[in-house]
Design an enzyme around this catalytic site. Structure first.
Site, mmCIF file in Angstrom:
data_model
loop_
_atom_site.group_PDB
_atom_site.id
_atom_site.type_symbol
_atom_site.label_atom_id
_atom_site.label_comp_id
_atom_site.label_asym_id
_atom_site.label_seq_id
_atom_site.Cartn_x
_atom_site.Cartn_y
_atom_site.Cartn_z
ATOM 1 N N ASP A 197 -3.598 5.185 -5.307
ATOM 2 C CA ASP A 197 -4.539 3.897 -4.846
ATOM 3 C C ASP A 197 -4.024 3.263 -3.583
ATOM 4 O O ASP A 197 -2.875 3.839 -3.126
ATOM 5 C CB ASP A 197 -4.341 3.003 -6.115
ATOM 6 N N ASP A 199 -4.668 -0.462 -2.473
ATOM 7 C CA ASP A 199 -4.350 -2.001 -2.783
ATOM 8 C C ASP A 199 -3.291 -2.062 -3.532
ATOM 9 O O ASP A 199 -3.217 -1.530 -4.639
ATOM 10 C CB ASP A 199 -5.591 -2.750 -3.019
#
Length: 410
Positions: A197, A199
């Site tokens: 991922d 963020d």
């Protein structure tokens, strides 16, 4: 060697064949190992097993050898000679008689990696007790790293990996340490695909909040983001609602946001080391290609996919274009990247922090919850709760010394 030749078999004593365990302790210095084997060589014994470790300048050297021919007199002479040599080296020696080799390791073998900051004696005792409670035996322990966290690995046999993983996850949470359990075998050393991922995982920021700050609605967007990451809101619905607040921003904000993005500590080290190991690395994000494309170029990533902010006549429209990268989309992209990389799904590692990462974490061979929300920590294979992304390397069996070596040889 010609086809008609055969190499001599490695000596493996029968269960009832006499063997000697020679143990040497003391201050380490060059020449100890060679000196011991020079001493043993006079008795024409075969080496069955060796284990050596140096801790804070103190050596422990264990050698399992076949008993010398000639019976008790020869063994007595060997004992006296080894003790005399050890004394001359200011070392201690212990020689234990027995029969055969080590007992066979139990079925069901796993690597248990424990991360602590710090790693206390109390938490280590609790982890060891849990391993024993599952029927497992600790065959070997060694340190992977002392910085930025203490990381140790237990080689465990006699317990199923999933049983260990469940038991140790509960203990780790209560003790404030991180524990990863992976099955032993060749697959651990095979080429892998790592998908992260972005963020709050690869970077410290939530990209949409950086955009929102320029639109004057950061607090409102941050609240919706937090609820979505906790799994309280549908991700796609929340994404459209938040992006709508960005309508009218000048496209020059993209460059400003790119400049504001902060990599998570250890991110560059993680990616650099993985690439040197021949791994492929990708990112999937519920954020925006306007940022992930830049990260892909800067970090040399193999794969990247995210949502795309629509820009018309130099301004953000408040909409996204193309297929939405949501919870299901991330898992779908993991599978697609794995197929393109030629890596079995079982050889993939996924890293994320939010509820929209759960499907990806569960689909991967190893799902790592990185400083994640409680719902994610509970569902992932393992959790890392220290702010250093390169600690994931220790879960793969990479030592800190190997990390530093990769940096030195760049």
């Amino acid at each position: 060697m010609s086809a008609s030749q055969t190499s001599p078999a490695t000596p493996v004593p029968a269960e009832d064949e006499p063997t000697l365990l020679v143990k040497i302790f003391g201050k380490d210095r060059p020449g100890i190992t060679a000196g011991l084997f020079d001493t043993l060589a006079a008795y024409a014994v075969d080496v069955v097993d060796i284990e050596q470790i140096v801790t804070r300048g103190r050596i422990t050297l264990c050698v399992l050898v076949t008993a010398p021919e000639g019976g008790g007199n020869a063994e007595g002479d060997l004992r006296a000679t080894v003790h005399s040599w050890a004394e001359s080296m200011r070392l201690q020696a212990e020689i234990i008689s027995g029969r055969g080799d080590n007992r066979p390791r139990g079925t069901g073998r796993s690597h248990v990696t424990v991360l602590g900051h710090p790693l206390t004696a109390e938490s280590t005792a609790a982890i060891a007790a849990r391993i024993t409670g599952t029927g497992g035996n600790i065959d070997r322990i060694f340190r992977l790293a002392k910085y930025p966290v203490t990381a140790v690995e237990f080689a465990v046999s006699g317990a199923e990996t999933e049983t260990l993983r469940t038991a140790l996850a509960l203990e780790a949470h209560s003790r404030g340490v991180d524990v990863a359990v992976v099955a032993a075998g060749l697959q651990r050393r095979a080429q892998r695909l790592i998908v992260m991922d972005v963020d709050s995982t690869l970077i410290q920021d939530e990209v949409i909040e950086l955009f929102a700050a320029h639109a004057g609605c950061e607090a409102e967007v941050a609240e919706v983001t937090a609820r979505a990451m906790r799994g309280e809101l549908d991700f796609e619905e929340s994404l459209h609602a938040r992006v709508a607040l960005l309508a009218g921003l000048d496209e020059s904000v993209v460059d400003k946001v790119r400049a504001e993005v902060r990599l998570t500590p250890g991110a560059r080290t993680l990616i650099r080391t993985l690439k040197r190991l021949g791994y492929q690395v990708g990112v999937v994000s519920g954020g925006f290609t306007q940022v992930t494309d830049d990260l892909q170029e800067r970090l040399g990533l193999d794969f990247a996919s995210a949502n795309t902010l629509e820009i018309v006549d130099g301004r953000l429209t408040g909409r996204v274009t193309g297929e939405i990268v949501d919870r299901a989309g991330k898992a779908r992209l993991l599978r697609r990247f794995a197929a393109e990389a030629g890596v079995p799904l079982a050889q993939t590692v996924a890293i994320g922090d939010g509820a929209n990462d759960l499907d990806m974490l569960n689909a991967a061979g190893l799902g790592v919850a990185f400083n994640a929300k409680p719902v994610v920590r509970q569902a992932a294979h393992t959790a890392v709760n220290v702010p250093f992304l390169d600690t994931v390397l220790y879960l793969l069996g990479v030592t800190r010394e190997e990390v530093e070596a990769a940096r030195t040889h760049e």
